[in-house]
Design a protein around this motif. Structure first.
Motif, PDB file in Angstrom:
ATOM      1  N   ALA A 112       4.389   7.482   3.167  1.00 60.09           N
ATOM      2  CA  ALA A 112       4.872   6.404   2.304  1.00 60.09           C
ATOM      3  C   ALA A 112       6.373   6.512   2.078  1.00 60.09           C
ATOM      4  CB  ALA A 112       4.124   6.427   0.975  1.00 60.09           C
ATOM      5  N   ASP A 113       6.861   7.726   1.748  1.00 61.65           N
ATOM      6  CA  ASP A 113       8.293   7.887   1.512  1.00 61.65           C
ATOM      7  C   ASP A 113       9.091   7.727   2.802  1.00 61.65           C
ATOM      8  OD1 ASP A 113       8.783   8.400  -1.303  1.00 61.65           O
ATOM      9  OD2 ASP A 113       7.511  10.141  -1.049  1.00 61.65           O
ATOM     10  N   LYS A 114       8.502   8.077   3.927  1.00 63.49           N
ATOM     11  CA  LYS A 114       9.190   7.869   5.206  1.00 63.49           C
ATOM     12  C   LYS A 114       9.435   6.377   5.428  1.00 63.49           C
ATOM     13  CE  LYS A 114       8.803   8.638  10.190  1.00 63.49           C
ATOM     14  NZ  LYS A 114       7.980   9.226  11.283  1.00 63.49           N
ATOM     15  N   LEU A 115       8.436   5.557   5.156  1.00 62.58           N
ATOM     16  CA  LEU A 115       8.589   4.110   5.312  1.00 62.58           C
ATOM     17  C   LEU A 115       9.670   3.570   4.388  1.00 62.58           C
ATOM     18  CD1 LEU A 115       7.629   1.411   6.492  1.00 62.58           C
ATOM     19  CD2 LEU A 115       5.879   1.333   4.714  1.00 62.58           C
ATOM     20  N   ASP A 150      13.597  10.415  -3.239  1.00 62.50           N
ATOM     21  CA  ASP A 150      13.635  11.565  -4.147  1.00 62.50           C
ATOM     22  C   ASP A 150      12.398  12.451  -3.986  1.00 62.50           C
ATOM     23  OD1 ASP A 150      11.697   9.944  -5.191  1.00 62.50           O
ATOM     24  OD2 ASP A 150      12.426   9.971  -7.246  1.00 62.50           O
ATOM     25  N   SER A 151      11.706  12.308  -2.847  1.00 54.37           N
ATOM     26  CA  SER A 151      10.481  13.070  -2.638  1.00 54.37           C
ATOM     27  C   SER A 151      10.803  14.532  -2.305  1.00 54.37           C
ATOM     28  CB  SER A 151       9.659  12.454  -1.506  1.00 54.37           C
ATOM     29  OG  SER A 151       8.500  13.218  -1.265  1.00 54.37           O
ATOM     30  N   ASN A 152       9.922  15.428  -2.776  1.00 48.52           N
ATOM     31  CA  ASN A 152      10.060  16.851  -2.465  1.00 48.52           C
ATOM     32  C   ASN A 152       9.320  17.238  -1.188  1.00 48.52           C
ATOM     33  OD1 ASN A 152      11.627  17.724  -4.769  1.00 48.52           O
ATOM     34  ND2 ASN A 152       9.809  17.363  -6.005  1.00 48.52           N
ATOM     35  N   ARG A 186       0.829  -1.210   0.000  1.00 45.24           N
ATOM     36  CA  ARG A 186       0.000   0.000   0.000  1.00 45.24           C
ATOM     37  C   ARG A 186       0.858   1.253   0.000  1.00 45.24           C
ATOM     38  NH1 ARG A 186      -3.276  -3.088   3.547  1.00 45.24           N
ATOM     39  NH2 ARG A 186      -2.236  -2.174   5.353  1.00 45.24           N
ATOM     40  N   ALA A 187       1.963   1.213   0.745  1.00 45.64           N
ATOM     41  CA  ALA A 187       2.858   2.372   0.771  1.00 45.64           C
ATOM     42  C   ALA A 187       3.453   2.632  -0.608  1.00 45.64           C
ATOM     43  CB  ALA A 187       3.959   2.152   1.801  1.00 45.64           C
ATOM     44  N   GLN A 188       3.851   1.562  -1.305  1.00 50.00           N
ATOM     45  CA  GLN A 188       4.420   1.736  -2.634  1.00 50.00           C
ATOM     46  C   GLN A 188       3.375   2.248  -3.620  1.00 50.00           C
ATOM     47  OE1 GLN A 188       6.070  -2.126  -3.430  1.00 50.00           O
ATOM     48  NE2 GLN A 188       7.986  -1.690  -2.354  1.00 50.00           N
ATOM     49  N   VAL A 189       2.143   1.792  -3.487  1.00 49.74           N
ATOM     50  CA  VAL A 189       1.069   2.293  -4.347  1.00 49.74           C
ATOM     51  C   VAL A 189       0.849   3.784  -4.104  1.00 49.74           C
ATOM     52  CG1 VAL A 189      -1.411   2.159  -4.804  1.00 49.74           C
ATOM     53  CG2 VAL A 189      -0.077   0.070  -4.610  1.00 49.74           C
ATOM     54  N   ASP A 190       0.907   4.203  -2.835  1.00 53.55           N
ATOM     55  CA  ASP A 190       0.757   5.628  -2.522  1.00 53.55           C
ATOM     56  C   ASP A 190       1.871   6.440  -3.159  1.00 53.55           C
ATOM     57  OD1 ASP A 190      -1.486   5.051  -1.056  1.00 53.55           O
ATOM     58  OD2 ASP A 190      -0.451   5.010   0.887  1.00 53.55           O
ATOM     59  N   GLN A 235       1.275   6.787  -6.823  1.00 50.29           N
ATOM     60  CA  GLN A 235       0.229   7.765  -7.099  1.00 50.29           C
ATOM     61  C   GLN A 235       0.773   9.186  -7.010  1.00 50.29           C
ATOM     62  OE1 GLN A 235      -3.073   7.044  -8.069  1.00 50.29           O
ATOM     63  NE2 GLN A 235      -2.902   9.205  -8.575  1.00 50.29           N
ATOM     64  N   VAL A 236       1.616   9.430  -6.003  1.00 53.90           N
ATOM     65  CA  VAL A 236       2.224  10.760  -5.859  1.00 53.90           C
ATOM     66  C   VAL A 236       3.084  11.086  -7.079  1.00 53.90           C
ATOM     67  CG1 VAL A 236       3.857  12.121  -4.507  1.00 53.90           C
ATOM     68  CG2 VAL A 236       2.155  10.736  -3.338  1.00 53.90           C
ATOM     69  N   LYS A 237       3.921  10.107  -7.512  1.00 52.62           N
ATOM     70  CA  LYS A 237       4.784  10.342  -8.673  1.00 52.62           C
ATOM     71  C   LYS A 237       3.956  10.535  -9.946  1.00 52.62           C
ATOM     72  CE  LYS A 237       8.171   9.680  -5.905  1.00 52.62           C
ATOM     73  NZ  LYS A 237       8.836  10.840  -5.297  1.00 52.62           N
ATOM     74  N   LEU A 238       2.871   9.780 -10.060  1.00 51.49           N
ATOM     75  CA  LEU A 238       2.009   9.928 -11.240  1.00 51.49           C
ATOM     76  C   LEU A 238       1.400  11.318 -11.287  1.00 51.49           C
ATOM     77  CD1 LEU A 238       0.587   8.737 -13.704  1.00 51.49           C
ATOM     78  CD2 LEU A 238      -1.161   7.828 -12.181  1.00 51.49           C
ATOM     79  N   ASN A 239       0.968  11.819 -10.143  1.00 49.89           N
ATOM     80  CA  ASN A 239       0.408  13.174 -10.093  1.00 49.89           C
ATOM     81  C   ASN A 239       1.456  14.204 -10.487  1.00 49.89           C
ATOM     82  OD1 ASN A 239      -1.998  12.082  -9.225  1.00 49.89           O
ATOM     83  ND2 ASN A 239      -1.598  12.470  -7.051  1.00 49.89           N
TER      84      ASN A 239
END
Length: 251
Positions: free
Chosen positions: A181-184, A174-176, A70-74, A77-81
């Motif tokens: 999700a990225d924390k995990l 690489d999150s801004n 679920r975290a990877q799916v989140d 989704q963030v990268k897709l947006n």
């Protein structure tokens, strides 16, 4: 007359006796059915307890895998947006200027020696010598957390951790923006790298981990190549022998 009356009384007595026997038979309590016990299983049977424990362990593992999925799916989704936003801006004429995110300060690190060269034949962005030892980086594919260094990097890690005074493992994404999700992902990257180091000879008591969910980029974060460099694990190895070797090579 007396004979007929005796016969009648005898018949009447026989009827009363038959009725009494019938009533006694109907009023008796039926016996309950008894189980033979052939299919009984002890509640604390060892095999049964082991089977139940295996099911519980399997369910726990499945829950953990589902949580990571679920975290990877989140993250996807963030990268897709983000990519959708970039494509829309690219199709807009003229393109609207994008405001770059405020850079997050990098964690303090020992300064590199001037003109220092790696003690091993690895790219500069993978292996660097500083005043306290070396920093070795392993880059990750998108949303992946497995620590899989190349053969050359793995050899450099194994040789560098010998005699290490302290090892700090830092996981990055690489999150801004900071998000769950990225924390995990950052935490798992650091922890899996720590496990690999211990399995390859590092002293567990000397290996510490940190994670950085967003920012702290190694390079610019607006291209696919730059993002690939920022998705990384840094293994900061305090080893005075390696530091001295680096200083000798720079002189």
């Amino acid at each position: 007359m007396k004979i007929k009356r005796a016969i009648s009384l005898s018949a009447y007595a026989l009827c009363i006796a038959g009725a009494a026997l019938h009533l006694n038979g109907c009023s008796s309590t039926p016996k309950p059915a008894e189980a033979d016990g052939s299919s009984r299983v002890p509640a604390n049977e060892v095999a049964r307890v082991d089977t139940l424990q295996q099911r519980v362990n399997a369910d726990r593992k499945l829950l953990a895998e589902n949580g990571l999925l679920r975290a990877q799916v989140d993250v996807l989704q963030v990268k897709l947006n983000e990519m959708t936003s970039i494509v829309r801006e690219a199709l807009t004429l003229p393109p609207a200027p994008r405001a770059l995110p405020t850079p997050v300060p990098l964690p303090p690190a020992a300064p590199l020696q001037p003109q220092s060269r790696p003690a091993v034949d690895l790219p500069a962005d993978t292996y660097a010598v500083n005043v306290s030892g070396v920093v070795i980086r392993v880059f990750h594919p998108f949303a992946q957390t497995d620590f899989e260094p190349s053969d050359r990097v793995a050899d450099a890690l194994r040789s560098s951790i010998r005699g290490a005074e302290q090892i700090e493992v830092r996981g990055y994404t690489d999150s801004n923006v900071v998000n769950k999700a990225d924390k995990l992902i950052a935490i798992e990257r650091a922890e899996k790298a720590r496990t690999w180091l211990i399995q390859n000879g590092a002293d567990a008591a000397k290996v510490k981990t940190k994670h950085f969910t967003a920012g702290s980029f190694l390079t610019e974060n607006t291209t696919q190549e730059g993002r690939g460099k920022n998705r990384r694990v840094e293994v900061d190895i305090r080893n005075q022998q390696l530091a001295a070797a680096g200083r000798a090579m720079s002189n």
